[in-house]
Design a protein around this motif. Structure first.
Motif, short mmCIF file in Angstrom:
data_model
loop_
_atom_site.label_atom_id
_atom_site.label_comp_id
_atom_site.label_asym_id
_atom_site.label_seq_id
_atom_site.Cartn_x
_atom_site.Cartn_y
_atom_site.Cartn_z
N ARG A 3 0.86 -1.18 0.00
CA ARG A 3 0.00 0.00 0.00
C ARG A 3 0.89 1.23 0.00
N GLY A 4 0.41 2.27 -0.57
CA GLY A 4 1.04 3.57 -0.43
C GLY A 4 2.21 3.87 -1.33
N ALA A 5 2.27 3.31 -2.51
CA ALA A 5 3.32 3.73 -3.45
C ALA A 5 3.10 5.22 -3.72
N THR A 6 4.16 5.97 -3.65
CA THR A 6 4.02 7.42 -3.85
C THR A 6 3.92 7.75 -5.33
N LYS A 7 3.45 8.94 -5.58
CA LYS A 7 3.35 9.43 -6.95
C LYS A 7 4.74 9.42 -7.60
N THR A 41 -5.41 2.01 -7.44
CA THR A 41 -4.55 2.92 -6.67
C THR A 41 -3.81 3.86 -7.62
N LEU A 42 -3.32 3.29 -8.70
CA LEU A 42 -2.60 4.11 -9.69
C LEU A 42 -3.54 5.15 -10.29
N LEU A 52 -0.38 9.88 -16.73
CA LEU A 52 0.81 9.29 -16.12
C LEU A 52 2.05 9.54 -16.99
N ILE A 53 1.94 9.30 -18.26
CA ILE A 53 3.08 9.51 -19.16
C ILE A 53 3.43 11.00 -19.22
N GLY A 54 2.43 11.86 -19.24
CA GLY A 54 2.68 13.31 -19.20
C GLY A 54 3.46 13.71 -17.96
N ALA A 55 3.11 13.14 -16.81
CA ALA A 55 3.84 13.43 -15.57
C ALA A 55 5.28 12.94 -15.67
N CYS A 56 5.48 11.80 -16.30
CA CYS A 56 6.85 11.28 -16.51
C CYS A 56 7.65 12.21 -17.42
#
Length: 193
Positions: A3-7, A41-42, A52-56
């Protein structure tokens, strides 16, 4: 399940996937499984795969901008030597990722803004250095710094996409800069070799 993987962990893991395999090969299931989290969660942190790809891509751009700023702050050397160092850094960044990532990034419309912003930062820095070179009579006076930077960066990217080795790309870049240099600029480039 963890649980709790960070961004940040999700972004870093996704960066590794897209750097290795390209954007199209990224699978949200695989990222969630690697991190030991659920897809749900993701998706609580990112609206969809493109978000997600944009954030990467934003994270990668920020990292490279920091590298460029660090390169700018390094003391020593004339503008021509600094331009060569900057282009070597650019080449290194081209090889940190699989060529399919570069191809995907350049062709996928939804990420065009990321590609343009990323490229513009490199282009601006190189143009400033080349303009300084011209003013110090290290490059031929008829060189248009912005156009030259655009052509050089475009050529390096195209060569990378076509499988040119890192060493060949560095040599090509050095040769192009040498061809645009004045006698004094050529001497500085040759002294560095």
């Amino acid at each position: 399940m963890k649980r709790g993987a960070t961004k940040e962990e999700i972004i870093r893991t996704t960066q590794e996937f897209i750097s290795r395999n390209g954007i199209r090969a990224v699978r949200v299931d695989e990222i969630a499984q690697t991190l030991g989290i659920s897809k749900r969660t993701l998706y609580e942190m990112f609206t969809d795969k493109n978000d997600l790809i944009g954030a990467c891509l934003d994270a990668m751009r920020n990292e490279q901008q920091q590298q460029i700023v660090a390169c700018r702050k390094r003391r020593g050397g004339n503008p021509l030597q600094k331009a060569l160092r900057l282009m070597n850094q650019y080449i290194e960044n081209l090889y940190k990722v699989d060529h399919s990532f570069l191809s995907d990034l350049r062709r996928k419309v939804i990420f065009a803004e990321h590609y343009d912003e990323h490229r513009e930062f490199w282009h601006k820095e190189l143009s400033l250095l080349l303009d300084s070179c011209r003013k110090q009579e290290l490059l031929l006076p008829e060189i248009d710094a912005a156009a030259f930077a655009d052509q050089l960066m475009g050529s390096l990217l195209d060569l990378r996409l076509n499988g040119t080795s890192r060493e060949e790309l560095s040599l090509f870049c050095r040769t192009i800069l040498r061809g645009a240099a004045t006698r004094q600029g050529i001497e500085l480039i040759d002294r560095r070799a």
